[in-house]
Design an enzyme around this catalytic site. Structure first.
Site, mmCIF file in Angstrom:
data_model
loop_
_atom_site.group_PDB
_atom_site.id
_atom_site.type_symbol
_atom_site.label_atom_id
_atom_site.label_comp_id
_atom_site.label_asym_id
_atom_site.label_seq_id
_atom_site.Cartn_x
_atom_site.Cartn_y
_atom_site.Cartn_z
ATOM 1 N N PRO A 196 0.824 -1.213 0.000
ATOM 2 C CG PRO A 196 -0.185 -1.185 2.102
ATOM 3 C CD PRO A 196 0.603 -2.050 1.183
ATOM 4 C CD GLU A 213 2.287 -4.103 10.735
ATOM 5 O OE1 GLU A 213 2.359 -2.931 10.330
ATOM 6 O OE2 GLU A 213 1.209 -4.692 10.940
ATOM 7 N NE ARG A 265 -8.023 -7.350 -20.233
ATOM 8 C CZ ARG A 265 -8.058 -6.218 -20.906
ATOM 9 N NH1 ARG A 265 -7.109 -5.314 -20.741
ATOM 10 N NH2 ARG A 265 -9.041 -5.973 -21.757
ATOM 11 C CG ASP A 319 -9.925 -2.757 -22.320
ATOM 12 O OD1 ASP A 319 -11.025 -3.222 -22.629
ATOM 13 O OD2 ASP A 319 -8.897 -3.428 -22.168
HETATM 14 CL CL1 6GU Z 1 -0.194 -3.762 -3.768
HETATM 15 N N1 6GU Z 1 -0.574 -4.537 -1.280
HETATM 16 C C1 6GU Z 1 -1.194 -4.461 -0.103
HETATM 17 N N2 6GU Z 1 -0.838 -5.294 0.870
HETATM 18 N N3 6GU Z 1 -2.141 -3.586 0.152
HETATM 19 C C2 6GU Z 1 -2.475 -2.776 -0.840
HETATM 20 C C3 6GU Z 1 -1.866 -2.803 -2.076
HETATM 21 C C4 6GU Z 1 -0.910 -3.704 -2.269
HETATM 22 N N4 6GU Z 1 -2.390 -1.850 -2.853
HETATM 23 C C5 6GU Z 1 -3.296 -1.266 -2.106
HETATM 24 N N5 6GU Z 1 -3.341 -1.808 -0.891
#
Ligand code: 6GU
Length: 239
Positions: free
Chosen positions: A88, A115, A157, A172
């Protein structure tokens, strides 16, 4: 294209062998290798994590275990293989990113849990390989596995021969061929009238020019409503 995925939950990647992705694997267009990180643990309990230095909640994945796993997997792989770390805290993963990954020979997806992974792993491998930390959106997942499935499907894809209809990728939402990368508008099929609702008459008019301009205006309308942030990306809006 070769994709290696390292995870403590290899079963989580089972859907990668279904449908479109499954066909790409069978056809040999996509070579998928899923690895269990615990195979590189060295103790009897197959430990892969430990408590964070500096304190705090949760556990951090150990650099020694990840280091040995990546050393072994990288043997014999091209030096332009990219290491992708779903987190994230990463750079937003977009259709532009997808288009770039399609051009590389291989990617290793390193799935963190808990973590995260000790940062020194990326310092170390970053000296020999491109390491990309990517985020699939502004929310927190429990680990990188679902994001890896997202990555796989989005990239696979676009590989040659994977989509039944090569043209549908051009249409798309976010496709670069669409002006400004706008969203796709609504679509309709038979029956022409359903529960009192009729298909827009322009679509059954047989006038291809009118159909194209109707679709363009629906695309603009939907983009303005659902993604006002994309509006500012339109070339005509830039100075
Ligand atoms: Cl790529 N990984 C994780 N663990 N949480 C996320 C993410 C990725 N993208 C948004 N939240």
């Amino acid at each position: 294209m070769r994709i290696d995925i390292v995870t403590v939950f290899p079963e989580y990647l089972a859907p990668a062998r279904l449908s479109l992705l499954g066909k790409a694997i069978t056809a040999g267009t996509l070579q998928l290798h899923v690895h269990d990180l615990r195979d590189w643990a060295t103790d009897r309990h197959r430990t892969i994590d430990d408590t964070p230095f500096g304190g705090g909640p949760g556990m951090v994945m150990r650099p020694d275990v990840w280091g040995q796993a990546l050393d072994d997997i990288l043997v014999g792989l091209p030096s332009d293989t990219r290491i992708v770390v779903p987190t994230p805290a990463g750079v937003p993963f977009t259709q532009r990113s997808v288009e770039q990954y399609v051009e590389v020979p291989g990617v290793i997806l390193a799935c963190g849990r808990y973590e995260g992974i000790d940062e020194r792993v990326w310092e170390h491998f970053g000296e020999r390989f491109a390491v990309d930390q990517i985020s699939i959106g502004d929310y927190v997942l429990a680990g990188g596995e679902v994001a890896s499935l997202v990555f796989l499907e989005a990239v696979a894809r676009l590989l040659p021969g994977v989509l039944g209809n090569e043209e549908s990728a051009l249409d798309d939402s976010f496709a670069k061929q669409r002006t400004g990368g706008a969203l796709e508008g609504p679509v309709y099929t038979k029956p022409r009238s359903w529960r009192g609702l009729d298909v827009p008459t322009v679509l059954v008019s047989g006038d291809h020019g009118k159909v194209a301009s109707w679709r363009a205006s629906e695309s603009t309308r939907r983009t303005a409503r659902n993604r006002p942030d994309l509006g500012s990306l339109r070339p005509e809006d830039q100075e």
